[in-house]
Write an enzyme that holds these catalytic residues in place. Structure first.
Site, PDB file in Angstrom:
ATOM      1  N   ASP A 144      21.345 -36.160 -29.911  1.00  0.00           N
ATOM      2  CA  ASP A 144      20.703 -35.515 -28.737  1.00  0.00           C
ATOM      3  C   ASP A 144      20.225 -36.933 -27.866  1.00  0.00           C
ATOM      4  O   ASP A 144      19.983 -37.774 -28.594  1.00  0.00           O
ATOM      5  CB  ASP A 144      19.425 -34.845 -29.398  1.00  0.00           C
ATOM      6  CG  ASP A 144      18.608 -34.630 -28.257  1.00  0.00           C
ATOM      7  OD1 ASP A 144      18.787 -33.517 -27.424  1.00  0.00           O
ATOM      8  OD2 ASP A 144      17.339 -35.144 -28.160  1.00  0.00           O
TER       9      ASP A 144
ATOM     10  N   GLU B 288      25.243 -36.242 -26.714  1.00  0.00           N
ATOM     11  CA  GLU B 288      24.833 -35.750 -25.451  1.00  0.00           C
ATOM     12  C   GLU B 288      24.600 -37.021 -24.296  1.00  0.00           C
ATOM     13  O   GLU B 288      23.870 -37.674 -24.365  1.00  0.00           O
ATOM     14  CB  GLU B 288      23.762 -34.891 -25.634  1.00  0.00           C
ATOM     15  CG  GLU B 288      23.543 -33.878 -24.342  1.00  0.00           C
ATOM     16  CD  GLU B 288      21.934 -33.935 -24.221  1.00  0.00           C
ATOM     17  OE1 GLU B 288      21.173 -34.742 -24.545  1.00  0.00           O
ATOM     18  OE2 GLU B 288      21.574 -33.239 -23.301  1.00  0.00           O
TER      19      GLU B 288
HETATM   20  C1  QV4 Z   1       5.942 -32.452 -19.160  1.00  0.00           C
HETATM   21  C2  QV4 Z   1       6.332 -33.079 -17.945  1.00  0.00           C
HETATM   22  C3  QV4 Z   1       6.294 -34.352 -18.372  1.00  0.00           C
HETATM   23  C4  QV4 Z   1       4.946 -35.067 -18.660  1.00  0.00           C
HETATM   24  C5  QV4 Z   1       4.800 -34.381 -19.966  1.00  0.00           C
HETATM   25  C6  QV4 Z   1       3.419 -34.699 -20.650  1.00  0.00           C
HETATM   26  O1  QV4 Z   1       7.670 -32.720 -17.835  1.00  0.00           O
HETATM   27  O2  QV4 Z   1       6.765 -35.146 -16.953  1.00  0.00           O
HETATM   28  O3  QV4 Z   1       4.923 -36.610 -18.920  1.00  0.00           O
HETATM   29  O4  QV4 Z   1       4.637 -32.991 -19.977  1.00  0.00           O
HETATM   30  O5  QV4 Z   1       2.195 -34.037 -20.073  1.00  0.00           O
HETATM   31  C7  QV4 Z   1       9.112 -30.463 -22.990  1.00  0.00           C
HETATM   32  C8  QV4 Z   1       8.659 -29.571 -21.431  1.00  0.00           C
HETATM   33  C9  QV4 Z   1       8.407 -30.786 -20.730  1.00  0.00           C
HETATM   34  C10 QV4 Z   1       7.159 -31.736 -21.238  1.00  0.00           C
HETATM   35  C11 QV4 Z   1       7.742 -32.173 -22.441  1.00  0.00           C
HETATM   36  C12 QV4 Z   1       6.731 -33.240 -23.211  1.00  0.00           C
HETATM   37  O6  QV4 Z   1       9.505 -28.932 -21.097  1.00  0.00           O
HETATM   38  O7  QV4 Z   1       7.713 -30.241 -19.401  1.00  0.00           O
HETATM   39  O8  QV4 Z   1       7.102 -32.794 -20.412  1.00  0.00           O
HETATM   40  O9  QV4 Z   1       8.075 -31.162 -23.351  1.00  0.00           O
HETATM   41  O10 QV4 Z   1       5.811 -32.533 -23.447  1.00  0.00           O
HETATM   42  C13 QV4 Z   1      14.110 -30.141 -24.456  1.00  0.00           C
HETATM   43  C14 QV4 Z   1      13.593 -29.389 -23.034  1.00  0.00           C
HETATM   44  C15 QV4 Z   1      12.533 -30.273 -22.564  1.00  0.00           C
HETATM   45  C16 QV4 Z   1      11.337 -30.501 -23.331  1.00  0.00           C
HETATM   46  C17 QV4 Z   1      12.073 -31.239 -24.456  1.00  0.00           C
HETATM   47  C18 QV4 Z   1      11.041 -31.830 -25.355  1.00  0.00           C
HETATM   48  O11 QV4 Z   1      14.909 -29.377 -22.131  1.00  0.00           O
HETATM   49  O12 QV4 Z   1      12.097 -29.485 -21.329  1.00  0.00           O
HETATM   50  O13 QV4 Z   1      10.399 -30.837 -22.656  1.00  0.00           O
HETATM   51  O14 QV4 Z   1      12.887 -30.536 -25.324  1.00  0.00           O
HETATM   52  O15 QV4 Z   1      10.222 -30.430 -25.864  1.00  0.00           O
HETATM   53  C19 QV4 Z   1      17.901 -34.923 -19.432  1.00  0.00           C
HETATM   54  C20 QV4 Z   1      18.326 -35.779 -20.882  1.00  0.00           C
HETATM   55  C21 QV4 Z   1      19.163 -34.931 -21.741  1.00  0.00           C
HETATM   56  C22 QV4 Z   1      18.177 -33.689 -22.001  1.00  0.00           C
HETATM   57  C23 QV4 Z   1      17.946 -32.868 -20.832  1.00  0.00           C
HETATM   58  C24 QV4 Z   1      16.856 -31.777 -20.993  1.00  0.00           C
HETATM   59  O16 QV4 Z   1      19.320 -36.881 -20.404  1.00  0.00           O
HETATM   60  O17 QV4 Z   1      19.370 -35.842 -22.924  1.00  0.00           O
HETATM   61  O18 QV4 Z   1      17.123 -33.763 -19.880  1.00  0.00           O
HETATM   62  N1  QV4 Z   1      18.740 -32.815 -23.044  1.00  0.00           N
HETATM   63  C25 QV4 Z   1      18.345 -33.036 -24.291  1.00  0.00           C
HETATM   64  C26 QV4 Z   1      18.420 -31.536 -24.951  1.00  0.00           C
HETATM   65  C27 QV4 Z   1      17.336 -30.922 -24.715  1.00  0.00           C
HETATM   66  C28 QV4 Z   1      15.853 -31.760 -24.936  1.00  0.00           C
HETATM   67  C29 QV4 Z   1      16.011 -33.026 -24.956  1.00  0.00           C
HETATM   68  C30 QV4 Z   1      17.254 -33.714 -24.669  1.00  0.00           C
HETATM   69  C31 QV4 Z   1      14.895 -34.143 -25.501  1.00  0.00           C
HETATM   70  O19 QV4 Z   1      19.619 -30.962 -25.060  1.00  0.00           O
HETATM   71  O20 QV4 Z   1      17.047 -29.479 -25.131  1.00  0.00           O
HETATM   72  O21 QV4 Z   1      14.815 -31.338 -24.152  1.00  0.00           O
HETATM   73  O22 QV4 Z   1      15.129 -34.004 -26.787  1.00  0.00           O
HETATM   74  O23 QV4 Z   1      19.108 -34.587 -18.798  1.00  0.00           O
END
Ligand code: QV4
Ligand code: CA
Length: 512
Positions: free
Chosen positions: A212, A248
């Site tokens: 991931d 990824e």
């Molecule tokens: C929010 C704000 C931030 C702020 C934070 C703290 O966006 O700017 O700093 O609050 O106040 C969740 C929420 C997100 C929140 C974050 C932290 O959606 O709004 O930040 O938690 O509290 C998944 C979801 C994300 C989720 C994350 C952790 O998609 O929305 O964030 O899990 O729970 C990029 C990367 C790629 C990534 C992709 C989504 O390059 O690697 O974004 N894809 C992988 C996974 C994905 C996962 C993650 C990575 C993180 O496939 O499912 O993100 O492990 O492109």
């Protein structure tokens, strides 16, 4: 593979590009958010009999419990420890799943969240799926253990501490992805804790890992971790077999970080694949299926043997990650089946089929405000079992795309034609196309707004074939359309543009 095999003998070459599926099994399915008990059952009752090579599972490690919004699916991407308990089940259930699936030749691929721990806003306490105490503010994770020393804080140069600029390679690796506490993976201690977690899973019997957020780790740090990994468990894998690695890395072009930066570690997810295929099948931006003649590297994708491909994934089917509006999902089922059918028939890449849950999509100003909603669950927050209906579809709001006849039959098609060359391409200059896989299989699409009636060279032996899209071969009859291939390999295909599924696929194992 020859040279690699020789190098493998001397322990030099990493065969981590090899998916480690049983011979003749050429796809995996992402059973997103499924419980371990249900995956074990699905391996035995459905995936093994239908030739699926493996299952990508949701992150099995302890994660934070988020209550606002209520238990979102993405809480599983916020680790608290590497203990094997999550909404999908506990360690006993995990072990049982791996053993039972391996015993029927369906292997398990773990979604490894190793770039970070939970978000800075996750607070403190024991609201985690194993009940472990943690404190995000002080970066204290005693159940690993990790402390403040094990995170990248000092290294990140952005103002907020989060990634602010994807054109700054150091920020992307050393700052926090949406505030997720970023692990200091250059430290041997941290590398060893991550490797310990992955080796524990290898000992249980897993076949490989989705890495991931790989884009957010230095390729060399990932390599250092992979070099600490054991060979696969010889109870199910040959001696010296390495875990399959697919990273990824979202690279749609335009950023300094490329998928190719990670080839030394294993395969990478090719996100251009689903984005482009969706645009072509939707006939947006002047795209047409006739342009798919040089699909694959010809479209600027990574080399086929470094690619993990998919039409949609758990992120971009709900607007997260990359791909945008062109991504086809189960919500667009007719076009989706064509896209998945094309992917499974075409030789490019190692294929992953998505299997989703239905959620109450609700668009406000073009954005789905319910994109966070977690899997079908009971009032106590536990995930609902996957109910199987009499007609083999799934209940309880599990979509089970992998059980749709057209998709299941194309997983089998891919197995039947494995190793056969892309051949006998035909197109009408628009959206009626056809191509074969050597002498084993042939597929025809009509995505134009008018009927199709053509005679084309299939490359197949003469005989009567069952179309595996409108039906399949059962006993000695076709439940759907029949296709007659004459002695010279020619066949007539008639496809109405109003057909439920405007494509036809035949192969030598569906021949009367
Ligand atoms: C929010 C704000 C931030 C702020 C934070 C703290 O966006 O700017 O700093 O609050 O106040 C969740 C929420 C997100 C929140 C974050 C932290 O959606 O709004 O930040 O938690 O509290 C998944 C979801 C994300 C989720 C994350 C952790 O998609 O929305 O964030 O899990 O729970 C990029 C990367 C790629 C990534 C992709 C989504 O390059 O690697 O974004 N894809 C992988 C996974 C994905 C996962 C993650 C990575 C993180 O496939 O499912 O993100 O492990 O492109
Ligand atoms: Ca990082």
């Amino acid at each position: 593979m020859g040279i690699c095999f020789l190098l493998l003998i001397v322990g030099v070459c990493w065969a981590q590009y090899d998916p480690n599926t049983e011979a003749g099994r050429t796809s995996i399915v992402h059973l997103f958010e499924w419980r371990w008990v249900d995956i074990a059952l699905e391996c035995e009752r459905y995936l093994a009999p239908n030739g699926f090579g493996g299952v990508q599972i949701s992150p099995p490690n302890e994660n934070v419990i988020v209550t606002d919004p209520w238990q979102p699916w993405w809480e599983r991407y916020q680790p608290i420890s590497y203990k094997l308990c999550s909404r999908s089940g506990n360690e006993t259930e995990f072990r049982d799943m791996v053993t039972r699936c391996n015993n029927v030749g369906v292997h398990i691929y773990v979604d490894a969240v190793i770039n970070h721990m939970c978000g800075t806003n996750a607070g403190a306490g024991d609201h985690a799926t194993c009940g472990s105490y943690f404190n995000a503010k002080t970066e204290d994770f005693p159940a690993v253990p990790y402390s403040g020393w094990d995170f990248n804080d000092g290294k990140c140069k952005s103002r907020s501490g989060d990634i602010e600029n994807y054109h700054d390679i150091s920020q992307v690796r050393d700052c926090r992805l949406v505030s997720l506490l970023d692990l200091a993976l250059e430290k041997d201690y941290v590398r060893s804790k991550v490797a310990e977690y992955m080796n524990y899973l290898i000992d249980i019997g897993v076949a490989g890992f989705r890495i991931d957020a790989a884009k957010h780790m230095w390729p060399g740090d990932v390599k250092a971790i992979l070099d600490k990994l054991k060979d696969l468990n010889t109870k199910w894998f040959s001696a010296g077999a390495k875990p399959f690695i697919y990273q990824e890395v979202i690279d749609l072009g335009g950023e300094p970080i490329k998928g190719s930066d990670y080839f030394g570690n294993g395969r990478v997810t090719e996100f251009k694949y689903g984005a482009k295929l969706g645009t072509v099948i939707r006939k947006w931006n002047g795209e047409k299926m006739a342009y798919l003649k040089n699909w694959g590297e010809g479209w600027g994708f990574v080399p086929s043997d470094r690619a993990l491909v998919f039409v949609d994934n758990h992120d971009n089917q709900r607007g997260h990650g990359a791909g945008g509006a062109s991504i086809l999902t189960f919500w667009d089922s007719r076009l989706y089946k064509m896209a998945v059918g094309f992917m499974l028939a075409h030789p490019y890449g190692f294929t992953r089929v998505m299997s989703s849950f239905r959620w109450p999509r609700s668009f406000v100003n073009g954005r789905d405000v319910n994109d966070w909603v977690g899997p079908p669950s009971n009032s106590d927050g536990s995930t609902k079992p996957v109910a199987i209906n009499a007609d083999t579809t799934c209940g309880n709001d599990w979509v089970c795309e992998h059980r749709w006849r057209q998709i299941k039959n194309m997983v089998i098609f891919r197995n039947v034609v494995d190793g056969q060359p892309f051949s006998n391409w035909w197109d009408n200059g628009s959206n009626q196309v056809a191509f074969g896989r050597g002498s084993k299989g042939f597929i025809v699409f009509n995505n134009d707004d008018w009927n199709m009636n053509v005679n084309v060279q299939t490359g197949l032996p003469a005989g009567t074939y069952c179309d595996v899209i409108s039906g399949q071969k059962e006993d000695d009859r076709c439940t759907g359309k029949e296709v007659h291939v004459s002695g010279d390999g020619m066949a007539n295909f008639q496809i109405s543009n109003n057909a439920e599924d405007p494509f036809v696929a035949i192969h030598v194992n569906a021949k009367l």
